[in-house]
Design an enzyme around this catalytic site. Structure first.
Site, PDB file in Angstrom:
ATOM      1  N   GLY A  12      41.516  51.031  44.698  1.00  0.00           N
ATOM      2  CA  GLY A  12      42.065  50.291  43.569  1.00  0.00           C
ATOM      3  C   GLY A  12      42.257  51.201  42.375  1.00  0.00           C
ATOM      4  CE  LYS A  36      36.737  45.432  52.957  1.00  0.00           C
ATOM      5  NZ  LYS A  36      35.507  44.618  53.080  1.00  0.00           N
ATOM      6  CE1 TYR A  46      46.776  39.618  46.843  1.00  0.00           C
ATOM      7  CE2 TYR A  46      45.196  41.416  46.990  1.00  0.00           C
ATOM      8  CZ  TYR A  46      46.152  40.612  47.581  1.00  0.00           C
ATOM      9  OH  TYR A  46      46.482  40.788  48.891  1.00  0.00           O
ATOM     10  CB  ALA A  47      44.809  42.511  38.129  1.00  0.00           C
ATOM     11  CD  GLN A  48      48.191  35.606  38.714  1.00  0.00           C
ATOM     12  OE1 GLN A  48      47.952  34.895  37.741  1.00  0.00           O
ATOM     13  NE2 GLN A  48      48.496  35.109  39.887  1.00  0.00           N
ATOM     14  N   GLY A  49      46.930  39.275  34.797  1.00  0.00           N
ATOM     15  CA  GLY A  49      46.994  39.280  33.335  1.00  0.00           C
ATOM     16  C   GLY A  49      47.441  40.577  32.713  1.00  0.00           C
ATOM     17  CD  GLU A 116      44.821  37.683  29.660  1.00  0.00           C
ATOM     18  OE1 GLU A 116      43.650  38.033  29.901  1.00  0.00           O
ATOM     19  OE2 GLU A 116      45.777  38.006  30.381  1.00  0.00           O
ATOM     20  CG  HIS A 241      40.453  32.766  36.703  1.00  0.00           C
ATOM     21  ND1 HIS A 241      41.255  31.730  36.300  1.00  0.00           N
ATOM     22  CD2 HIS A 241      40.938  33.878  36.110  1.00  0.00           C
ATOM     23  CE1 HIS A 241      42.196  32.204  35.497  1.00  0.00           C
ATOM     24  NE2 HIS A 241      42.019  33.506  35.365  1.00  0.00           N
ATOM     25  NE  ARG A 288      39.316  35.214  32.543  1.00  0.00           N
ATOM     26  CZ  ARG A 288      39.779  36.268  33.190  1.00  0.00           C
ATOM     27  NH1 ARG A 288      38.975  36.980  33.942  1.00  0.00           N
ATOM     28  NH2 ARG A 288      41.043  36.618  33.081  1.00  0.00           N
ATOM     29  CG  HIS A 349      38.414  35.874  38.514  1.00  0.00           C
ATOM     30  ND1 HIS A 349      39.555  36.141  39.246  1.00  0.00           N
ATOM     31  CD2 HIS A 349      38.590  36.487  37.305  1.00  0.00           C
ATOM     32  CE1 HIS A 349      40.394  36.867  38.517  1.00  0.00           C
ATOM     33  NE2 HIS A 349      39.818  37.101  37.342  1.00  0.00           N
ATOM     34  CD  GLU A 373      35.049  42.385  40.586  1.00  0.00           C
ATOM     35  OE1 GLU A 373      34.540  41.264  40.725  1.00  0.00           O
ATOM     36  OE2 GLU A 373      36.248  42.640  40.870  1.00  0.00           O
ATOM     37  NE  ARG A 384      36.606  40.218  34.045  1.00  0.00           N
ATOM     38  CZ  ARG A 384      37.904  40.010  34.297  1.00  0.00           C
ATOM     39  NH1 ARG A 384      38.798  40.874  33.881  1.00  0.00           N
ATOM     40  NH2 ARG A 384      38.286  38.941  34.950  1.00  0.00           N
ATOM     41  CG  LEU A 390      43.220  45.766  35.238  1.00  0.00           C
ATOM     42  CD1 LEU A 390      44.672  45.335  35.054  1.00  0.00           C
ATOM     43  CD2 LEU A 390      43.030  46.378  36.620  1.00  0.00           C
TER      44      LEU A 390
END
Length: 527
Positions: A12, A36, A46-49, A116, A241, A288, A349, A373, A384, A390
């Site tokens: 990642g 793997k 898959y991180a959108q923000g 956010e 999330h 969150r 999440h 992470e 967080r 990120l």
């Protein structure tokens, strides 16, 4: 036997950023990246923000970003780490841009920064609603130009190599010499020796089953480090999330980015009532943990299975432009967000704890580092702040690179024994799947958003039985990915439950019904 200078486990943003930097610095040294799945399969993808970073110094400041992080972390952040990450952020972000990463801009060419939950200013740099995919693609393209980097796809890390595997009983400190890696295509377990090993294995979402994480998020790095006796901390702080598309299915779920609430979407119950203002003055833009507990409380009080995210009052063309993937995915699930509410529930999440590291990314084991992470840096504290992950990965990948560059270590000289799996019977896929579901049900039921001492004690007893059963099975079975993942998830679940039992007050992502009284440290408590 494979000998490499630097072993990176995980592909990642954390692992690839470090690999790119160390390979560029030392062109005569080799870097091996083990993943793997395919090279691009990671939580990053898959991180959108986006990336939380101070870029607009007219409206924003390092102090504001730090304060927002500290408030979200509920008194448990390391303030020195917060300062370091926030102030280093702009340089690392600009470096990522120089490698080719693209972020949304307005008509004048200025970065279009979003807002956010928990943020006091617009500071989220994003690429539509697929920021992680843009970053992952950029890093892989950058890595391909470096001849001294080898990516081992479909290779599963089984265990770190320490004195335990070398049969050394008399030692003053634990040292990591590399790792045992299973080639998933052949089943052969290979030995990799390295000067330094970086764990960048991502999250633990599959421990709960219902998660925003990909299938690979089974806490492998944390489990390996734990078995090697590294110090693991803050595992009780699981971030759920608040807004994951509800479709009655357990497994990887589709995330509705927090940025949608940042753009003005409302949370409503089945009666259409906007309820988050009952829990926090910031409403949908509270941190969150608060939003997730608010939704959880609404569902328990009403008996309903989901709440709803309302975008119908927003300008639909703007929504389509900012969140094209979310818009299309909702349509594919028969929800037209121009006229329909989006059914949502919280899901596992992000893990705020993990392998404890210092400001240089060093673990308690010599020559072993952790980033992303799977690590616990002290940045997140008990919860967080949105899009700080990120940023943390970029900063710590660079910090670890700088430390290793100036603190050289030698390649291990001793002979390391091969992995011995002779005479072991094949494992049963149906049995492993059944036991995985048993574990996930246990964690959702007993160690979810709201916990209690009685339920955690019961979870401990049930998990102990499962642990003993799977350890015996593991020792008598030929290894495969699914069995190793189950074993790792049981180790991670043990850490979550034990450290939840040890915590005696509510903080951030940890909430127990036994500690309703607000501690002097807590802010914005729900109940």
């Amino acid at each position: 036997m494979i000998t490499t200078d630097y072993l990176v486990i995980g592909s990642g943003i954390a692992g690839l950023t470090f690999a790119a930097k160390i390979a560029s610095k030392f062109e005569d040294r080799t870097v091996s990246v083990v993943t793997k799945a395919t090279a691009d399969e990671s939580n990053t993808k898959y991180a959108q923000g986006g990336v939380a970073v101070v870029l607009d110094f007219k409206e924003d400041s390092f102090k504001k970003h730090s304060n927002d992080t500290l408030i979200a972390g509920d008194g448990l952040c390391n303030e020195e780490v917060v300062k370091m990450v926030v102030e280093e952020g702009p340089r690392r972000f600009k470096e990522l841009q120089s490698w080719g990463a693209s972020f949304d801009k307005d008509a004048l060419g200025t970065l279009n920064l979003g807002k956010e939950g928990g943020h006091s200013e617009n500071r989220i740099a994003h690429h539509k609603d697929i920021t992680g995919y843009e970053i992952e693609t950029t890093l892989l393209n950058h890595i391909q130009g470096l001849s001294n980097v080898t990516i081992y796809k479909h290779h599963f890390a089984i265990d770190l190599i320490t004195e335990h595997h070398l049969k050394i009983d008399d030692y003053n400190s634990i040292i990591c010499y590399g790792a045992y890696i299973m080639n998933q295509n052949t089943g052969i377990i290979e030995t990799i020796k390295a000067r330094a090993t970086l764990l960048a294995t991502g999250g633990i979402g599959r421990v709960y089953g219902h998660t925003t994480n990909p299938d690979i998020a089974t806490g492998d790095g944390i489990a390996m480090a734990y078995r090697a006796k590294a110090y693991i901390a803050d595992m009780e702080f699981i971030q759920f999330h608040p807004t994951v598309f509800y479709d009655k299915m357990v497994g990887q779920s589709f995330l509705i980015s927090e940025a949608v609430r940042g753009a003005g979407a409302y949370l409503r119950n089945k009666k259409g009532r906007r309820f988050m203002l009952d829990y926090d003055a910031r409403g949908e833009l509270a941190s969150r943990d608060i939003v997730a507990r608010g939704i959880d409380n609404e569902l328990k009080n009403s008996g309903e299975l989901c709440v709803y995210l309302d975008c119908t009052h927003l300008a639909i063309e703007t929504v389509k432009e900012q969140f094209p993937n979310i818009y299309k995915e909702c349509l594919a699930r028969n929800i037209d967000i121009e006229i329909d509410y989006i059914p949502v529930v919280p899901a596992s999440h992000y893990l705020c704890g993990g392998i404890d590291v210092d400001k240089n990314g060093r673990t308690s084991i010599k020559n072993l580092f952790a980033c992303g992470e799977c690590s616990r840096t002290g940045l997140h504290g008990a919860n967080r702040l949105a899009s700080n992950s990120l940023l943390e990965a970029l900063v710590y990948a660079n910090t670890i690179f700088r430390y290793i560059s100036t603190h050289p270590t030698a390649l291990p000289s001793m002979n390391i024994p091969d992995w011995d799996d002779r005479g072991i019977s094949h494992s049963n896929a149906v049995f492993i799947s059944k036991k995985t579901q048993e574990l996930q049900n246990l964690m959702r039921d007993y160690a979810g958003i709201v916990r209690s001492n009685n339920r955690l004690d019961e979870a401990f007893k049930q998990l102990q039985l499962l642990y003993e059963e799977i350890e015996t099975y593991y020792k008598n079975s030929k290894l495969n990915t699914e069995l190793c993942e189950l074993r790792n998830m049981i180790n991670v679940a043990h850490l979550i439950i034990n450290q939840s039992i040890e915590r005696k007050e509510n903080r951030g992502g940890f909430f127990s019904m036994d500690y309703i009284e607000k501690s002097e440290h807590l802010q914005n408590d729900l109940f």
